[in-house]
Design a protein around this motif. Structure first.
Motif, PDB file in Angstrom:
ATOM      1  N   GLU A  53     -54.342   2.105 -50.604  1.00 55.89           N
ATOM      2  CA  GLU A  53     -54.431   2.771 -49.308  1.00 55.89           C
ATOM      3  C   GLU A  53     -54.459   1.774 -48.154  1.00 55.89           C
ATOM      4  OE1 GLU A  53     -55.957   6.275 -49.038  1.00 55.89           O
ATOM      5  OE2 GLU A  53     -56.182   6.297 -46.854  1.00 55.89           O
ATOM      6  N   ASN A  56     -51.157   7.467 -28.869  1.00 55.00           N
ATOM      7  CA  ASN A  56     -51.593   8.516 -27.957  1.00 55.00           C
ATOM      8  C   ASN A  56     -52.206   7.914 -26.700  1.00 55.00           C
ATOM      9  OD1 ASN A  56     -51.583  11.538 -28.782  1.00 55.00           O
ATOM     10  ND2 ASN A  56     -51.837  10.405 -30.683  1.00 55.00           N
ATOM     11  N   ALA A  80     -48.743  10.906 -42.139  1.00 59.28           N
ATOM     12  CA  ALA A  80     -49.924  11.742 -42.006  1.00 59.28           C
ATOM     13  C   ALA A  80     -50.538  12.058 -43.364  1.00 59.28           C
ATOM     14  CB  ALA A  80     -49.572  13.022 -41.293  1.00 59.28           C
ATOM     15  N   TYR A  81     -49.750  11.976 -44.381  1.00 61.74           N
ATOM     16  CA  TYR A  81     -50.233  12.295 -45.713  1.00 61.74           C
ATOM     17  C   TYR A  81     -51.388  11.383 -46.101  1.00 61.74           C
ATOM     18  CZ  TYR A  81     -50.137  12.554 -50.815  1.00 61.74           C
ATOM     19  OH  TYR A  81     -50.466  12.674 -52.128  1.00 61.74           O
ATOM     20  N   PHE A  82     -51.209  10.122 -45.917  1.00 59.15           N
ATOM     21  CA  PHE A  82     -52.294   9.219 -46.292  1.00 59.15           C
ATOM     22  C   PHE A  82     -52.980   8.583 -45.089  1.00 59.15           C
ATOM     23  CE2 PHE A  82     -48.091   7.646 -47.589  1.00 59.15           C
ATOM     24  CZ  PHE A  82     -47.834   6.894 -46.477  1.00 59.15           C
ATOM     25  N   ASN A 142     -47.875  14.857 -28.342  1.00 58.85           N
ATOM     26  CA  ASN A 142     -47.827  15.281 -29.741  1.00 58.85           C
ATOM     27  C   ASN A 142     -46.553  16.047 -30.054  1.00 58.85           C
ATOM     28  OD1 ASN A 142     -50.441  14.549 -31.132  1.00 58.85           O
ATOM     29  ND2 ASN A 142     -51.176  15.414 -29.215  1.00 58.85           N
ATOM     30  N   LEU A 202     -52.683   7.488 -35.312  1.00 59.58           N
ATOM     31  CA  LEU A 202     -51.686   7.436 -34.257  1.00 59.58           C
ATOM     32  C   LEU A 202     -52.393   7.260 -32.918  1.00 59.58           C
ATOM     33  CD1 LEU A 202     -49.198  10.319 -35.129  1.00 59.58           C
ATOM     34  CD2 LEU A 202     -48.867   7.878 -35.435  1.00 59.58           C
ATOM     35  N   GLU A 203     -53.694   7.238 -32.968  1.00 63.19           N
ATOM     36  CA  GLU A 203     -54.488   7.207 -31.741  1.00 63.19           C
ATOM     37  C   GLU A 203     -54.021   6.146 -30.735  1.00 63.19           C
ATOM     38  OE1 GLU A 203     -55.893   9.774 -31.193  1.00 63.19           O
ATOM     39  OE2 GLU A 203     -56.515   9.023 -29.224  1.00 63.19           O
ATOM     40  N   ASN A 207     -56.954   9.891 -37.274  1.00 59.63           N
ATOM     41  CA  ASN A 207     -55.911   9.785 -36.258  1.00 59.63           C
ATOM     42  C   ASN A 207     -55.531   8.348 -36.060  1.00 59.63           C
ATOM     43  OD1 ASN A 207     -57.437  12.026 -36.186  1.00 59.63           O
ATOM     44  ND2 ASN A 207     -57.514  12.154 -33.969  1.00 59.63           N
ATOM     45  N   ARG A 234     -39.481  14.757 -36.775  1.00 60.50           N
ATOM     46  CA  ARG A 234     -38.936  15.832 -37.605  1.00 60.50           C
ATOM     47  C   ARG A 234     -37.413  15.891 -37.494  1.00 60.50           C
ATOM     48  NH1 ARG A 234     -40.076  19.547 -40.905  1.00 60.50           N
ATOM     49  NH2 ARG A 234     -39.183  21.627 -40.758  1.00 60.50           N
ATOM     50  N   SER A 276     -42.505   9.501 -41.687  1.00 60.94           N
ATOM     51  CA  SER A 276     -42.376  10.868 -42.174  1.00 60.94           C
ATOM     52  C   SER A 276     -43.428  11.172 -43.236  1.00 60.94           C
ATOM     53  CB  SER A 276     -40.973  11.097 -42.717  1.00 60.94           C
ATOM     54  OG  SER A 276     -40.785  10.339 -43.894  1.00 60.94           O
ATOM     55  N   PHE A 327     -43.740  14.477 -32.744  1.00 60.66           N
ATOM     56  CA  PHE A 327     -43.442  15.172 -33.990  1.00 60.66           C
ATOM     57  C   PHE A 327     -42.058  15.807 -33.979  1.00 60.66           C
ATOM     58  CE2 PHE A 327     -48.173  15.298 -34.356  1.00 60.66           C
ATOM     59  CZ  PHE A 327     -48.202  14.362 -35.369  1.00 60.66           C
TER      60      PHE A 327
END
Lengths: 212, 212
Positions: B62, B134, B122-124, B166, B130-131, B128, B174, B119, B170
């Motif tokens: 991880e 942001n 977010a799974y692992f 956001n 991505l903070e 946040n 996507r 892509s 995304f």
DNA sequence: TCATTTGTTCGGATTCAATTCGGATATGCC
DNA sequence: GGCATATCCGAATTGAATCCGAACAAATGA
């Protein structure tokens, strides 16, 4: 003799109950232990079956998650689909609000069980498993436009739909899963409604017709 | 004796190279085999080190992904941060377009290595992570408003920022990861620019000032 | 009713990836 | 060169996912 597929469709009521219990257990385990912490042992234990039984109906753990996904997606579709006729008569902002609040209620049902799932699944669902929801909302959009003739002048509908639908879904999920949201959900709803509303108004005010 | 943390900071050049190779190998393995298929063995092999070495600098797999994440985030920040002064002088639509095209270029660099990562991210990346992005974009937004005094009349900036940032991120990810996109990237960019542009124009046209 | 077939469940055995650990090798320093 | 420390190695351990063959339950049909 089919080469390898050793899965079976549950035919007897008992088996159907088992499958239901497994999927349900998946949601529960996910809530309790998160994705990483969700083992086949946990799921089996919560479902009250043995690990072996999981593999009777699911090829692997991933398929259990898939089934959970389908379950959530089906609930969303079921919630919106029958209400399309009344939804298309609403004004834009109330429509957006209605959808978002319903969506939130659904995701927070059962102690946030679906939400918990979504917060993991939204991105990582390997294939476009949100596709049915996308189609549903795209369909709603198209029907909405058909019921409001002035909107047919709007440009590039597919692009706008793509943005509003994807942007909307992810923004809401991200907000709901944020442990310390800096904005209120109500503000988010109003903002998204305005976003769509102003876009439509602006686009209509711009010119008489849309290019290719 | 610290309880358990047996990681070490790389001090010698050789060690730094090893760490770099491991993170790099993480991206490569992810591109080749996907998340599920990325094993410590693969990473070690690609990096040209033994599995044991991975654990010299990372507590577990991880953490390798975390390092990859930080790498991507740092690249994004590095790309935008120094350009804020010129960005805040731009018109809204070109600004949005500029950011999106740069963002795409970055994600598609090295055969889509970063995109591939994003892509799954977010799974692992439950928290946040991505903070920083942001914050960066929120900062850009605030500075932008400060350079365009009429915009100070805009209502609920945090909510709008949340939605645009956001929703934007995304939507783009996507779109870029969609194997059969139904809309062109250019249309997406134009749409997102209009979305923001019309919103601002509409909001300014509405009334003289904003509520709380 | 009961024998037979087919569906269902079980849980130990197997497989494979993540992680650990003790020792080998390289580097920096004197 | 020789010592201390950093780095690296890879076989051994651990634990979760998956398989499989036997046990059990339900349906079928005489």
């Amino acid at each position: 003799m089919p080469p390898s597929s050793r899965q079976r469709r549950p035919s007897q009521p008992r088996a159907k109950a088992t499958v239901r219990a497994i999927v349900e257990a998946g949601f529960i385990s996910l809530s309790r232990h998160g994705v990483e912490g969700t083992t086949t042992r946990h799921i089996a234990e919560i479902a009250g079956v043995s690990v072996g039984s999981l593999y009777e109906y699911f090829a692997n753990k991933e398929e259990i998650f898939d089934a959970m996904h389908q379950h959530v997606v089906a609930e969303v579709v079921e919630m919106v689909q029958p209400r399309i006729p009344e939804l298309v008569r609403m004004e834009i902002r109330p429509l957006v609000a209605e959808l978002l609040y319903r969506f939130r209620d659904l995701l927070e049902r059962d102690d946030g069980r679906y939400l918990r799932y979504m917060s993991y699944a939204a991105y990582f669902a390997p294939r476009n498993q949100l596709e049915p929801i996308n189609r549903l909302l795209m369909n709603l959009l198209v029907q909405y436009v058909m019921h409001h003739p002035d909107l047919t002048r709007l440009g590039n509908l597919p692009a706008m739909g793509f943005i509003m639908i994807n942007g909307g879904i992810f923004t809401v999920i991200r907000h709901l899963t944020d442990p310390h949201p800096t904005v209120a959900f109500d503000d988010l709803v109003r903002g998204l409604g305005d976003m769509v509303g102003y876009f439509v108004e602006g686009e209509l005010a711009r010119g008489p017709s849309a290019p290719g």
